[in-house]
Design an enzyme around this catalytic site. Structure first.
Site, PDB file in Angstrom:
ATOM      1  N   ASP A 127       0.823  -1.223   0.000  1.00  0.00           N
ATOM      2  CA  ASP A 127       0.000   0.000   0.000  1.00  0.00           C
ATOM      3  C   ASP A 127       0.852   1.267   0.000  1.00  0.00           C
ATOM      4  OD1 ASP A 127       0.948  -0.233   2.627  1.00  0.00           O
ATOM      5  OD2 ASP A 127      -1.018  -0.080   3.588  1.00  0.00           O
ATOM      6  N   GLU A 128       2.131   1.114   0.406  1.00  0.00           N
ATOM      7  CA  GLU A 128       2.977   2.306   0.563  1.00  0.00           C
ATOM      8  C   GLU A 128       3.258   3.002  -0.769  1.00  0.00           C
ATOM      9  OE1 GLU A 128       6.098   1.959   3.454  1.00  0.00           O
ATOM     10  OE2 GLU A 128       5.127   0.262   4.406  1.00  0.00           O
ATOM     11  N   TYR A 151      12.108   3.167  -0.083  1.00  0.00           N
ATOM     12  CA  TYR A 151      11.507   1.825  -0.163  1.00  0.00           C
ATOM     13  C   TYR A 151      10.276   1.841  -1.053  1.00  0.00           C
ATOM     14  CZ  TYR A 151       8.342  -1.983   1.158  1.00  0.00           C
ATOM     15  OH  TYR A 151       7.450  -3.024   1.118  1.00  0.00           O
ATOM     16  N   LYS A 155       9.452   0.084  -4.743  1.00  0.00           N
ATOM     17  CA  LYS A 155       8.336  -0.855  -4.981  1.00  0.00           C
ATOM     18  C   LYS A 155       7.440  -0.324  -6.098  1.00  0.00           C
ATOM     19  CE  LYS A 155       7.480  -4.176  -3.031  1.00  0.00           C
ATOM     20  NZ  LYS A 155       7.946  -5.580  -3.212  1.00  0.00           N
ATOM     21  N   LEU A 191       7.695  -2.782  13.486  1.00  0.00           N
ATOM     22  CA  LEU A 191       7.099  -2.256  14.717  1.00  0.00           C
ATOM     23  C   LEU A 191       6.759  -3.337  15.761  1.00  0.00           C
ATOM     24  CD1 LEU A 191       5.922   0.384  16.113  1.00  0.00           C
ATOM     25  CD2 LEU A 191       3.710  -0.438  15.304  1.00  0.00           C
ATOM     26  N   ASN A 250      -0.061   3.945  15.891  1.00  0.00           N
ATOM     27  CA  ASN A 250       1.082   3.201  16.440  1.00  0.00           C
ATOM     28  C   ASN A 250       1.039   3.187  17.963  1.00  0.00           C
ATOM     29  OD1 ASN A 250       2.000   2.801  13.831  1.00  0.00           O
ATOM     30  ND2 ASN A 250       3.261   4.662  13.854  1.00  0.00           N
ATOM     31  N   ARG A 274      10.338   9.748  11.804  1.00  0.00           N
ATOM     32  CA  ARG A 274      10.955   9.229  10.581  1.00  0.00           C
ATOM     33  C   ARG A 274      10.787  10.292   9.485  1.00  0.00           C
ATOM     34  NH1 ARG A 274       8.057   3.877   8.478  1.00  0.00           N
ATOM     35  NH2 ARG A 274       9.634   2.710   9.619  1.00  0.00           N
TER      36      ARG A 274
END
Ligand code: NAD
Ligand code: TYD
Length: 338
Positions: A127-128, A151, A155, A191, A250, A274
């Site tokens: 999904d990123e 990343y 992808k 995580l 998170n 991040r």
């Protein structure tokens, strides 16, 4: 069916190979894995010893001669490409291996498979590639690609090559994009296993930024089932989203884990954010539901308990990954961010 699975010694690949060999007595699987820091051959050592339908080849998806050789004699009916560099933080530290494996490696695999006339290729994506969402809405397959990390950019590059191979050569590729996976065998840089180990050791749990970034969590078996459906039923050239219907911040994930482990919330430590941190992911998987019959089956609370149970009963696996690369990673991680 004779399957070539790449990256099968990683988290999702390991679970996929186990599930498929269990479920399909007439399938055999060759696992091509480079064994990077994230690949663990011992994950499937029992199959190497006692399962004639499974075999392992150590190698790189970018190695033209090796892949061409593995695809001779029509020995492979289909390829499922899990192999990748997969961790966002590492891609921020050094994007190069991400480009090499995720873009060039995938292109090499596509090209070899095209030349050898492999009749099915499932490319595993994320999904990123869609970037980030605001407070509402979901990603669908038609959402424009807007990756924000090296990343996810790598992808997205691979996804576009898969698309081009279908459009240009009518190569039979199906691409799947899934939300955040969790479950057994996940390398403890991600995580959930990272927080599990920190909590067990009573070390600080490093939450990035304000902890309110949202991820949609899917139990790894549900993702593997989606990949199986895409392999068997997906339309050539199509992209399918998979999600877990489990949006959580998170901070909420970490608090639930601490409560399950009987540890205090005072272990939570907010650390610097991040760079380029995507705020929210959510998946519209209605196309996969309609065309493939996909639906996630496990709710997050049950899946998280099951995952923690797995880590509790597989301390040997954790000791093993902790003793080598993981320990070096954690030392440099805490060193860099404390
Ligand atoms: P992982 O990092 O646990 O495993 C990756 C595996 O690929 C490792 O075994 C590694 O040794 C192998 N590998 C790396 N480079 C290789 C190369 N050049 N040639 C052969 N093998 C190589 O990753 P994962 O979490 O299991 O993810 C698998 C796939 O699923 C990736 O493509 C990832 O982008 C995608 N994905 C992951 C998630 C997630 O939440 N983990 C979500 C959606 C999609
Ligand atoms: P991660 O497991 O790295 O997956 P991804 O970046 O692919 O979504 O991270 C999940 C979320 O958890 C993400 O928003 C970043 C955050 N996170 C932390 O807050 N602390 C950590 O130590 C890690 C590894 C991640």
């Amino acid at each position: 069916m004779k399957l070539l699975v790449t990256g099968g010694c990683g988290f999702i690949g390991t679970n996929f190979i186990r599930l498929m060999l269990d479920k399909h007595p007439d399938w055999s699987i060759v696992n091509l894995d480079k064994l990077t820091y994230a690949g663990n051959r011992l994950n499937l050592a029992d199959l190497e010893r006692g399962e004639p339908r499974y075999s392992f080849v150590q190698g790189d998806i970018g190695d033209r001669a090796l892949v061409m050789d593995m695809l001779t004699d029509a020995t492979v009916d289909a390829i499922v490409n899990f192999a990748a560099e997969s961790h966002v933080d590492r891609s921020i530290d050094d994007p190069s291996p991400f480009l090499t494996t995720n873009v060039l490696g995938t292109q090499n695999l596509l090209e070899c498979a095209r030349q050898r006339r492999v009749s099915r290729f499932v490319h595993i994506s994320t999904d990123e590639v869609y970037g980030t969402l605001g407070a509402s809405g979901k990603f669908s397959e038609t959402t424009p690609l807007a990756p924000n990390s090296p990343y996810s950019a790598s992808k997205a590059g691979a996804d576009l090559l898969a698309r081009a191979y279908f459009e240009t050569y009518a190569f039979p590729v199906v691409t799947t994009r899934c939300s955040n996976n969790y479950g057994p065998y996940q390398f403890p840089e991600k995580l959930i296993p990272l927080m599990y180990l920190a909590a067990k050791d009573n070390r600080p749990l490093p939450v990035y930024g304000d902890g309110l970034n949202v991820r949609d969590w899917i139990y790894v078996d549900d993702h593997c089932h989606g990949v199986e459906l895409a392999l068997l039923k997906g339309r050539e050239g199509q992209v399918y989203n998979f999600g877990g219907d489990a949006e959580e911040t998170n901070l909420a994930v970490v608090k639930t884990m601490l409560s399950l482990l009987g540890k205090p919330e005072s272990l939570i430590t907010f650390v610097g954010d991040r760079p380029g941190h995507d705020r929210r992911y959510a998946m519209d998987y209605s196309l996969a539901a309609l065309e493939l019959g996909f639906a996630p089956s496990l709710d997050f609370a049950t899946g998280l308990r099951r995952t923690i149970d797995w880590y509790e009963t597989n301390s040997r696996w954790l000791e093993q990954v902790q003793s080598g690369e993981y320990r070096r990673f954690m030392d440099s991680w805490y060193g860099a961010r404390s």
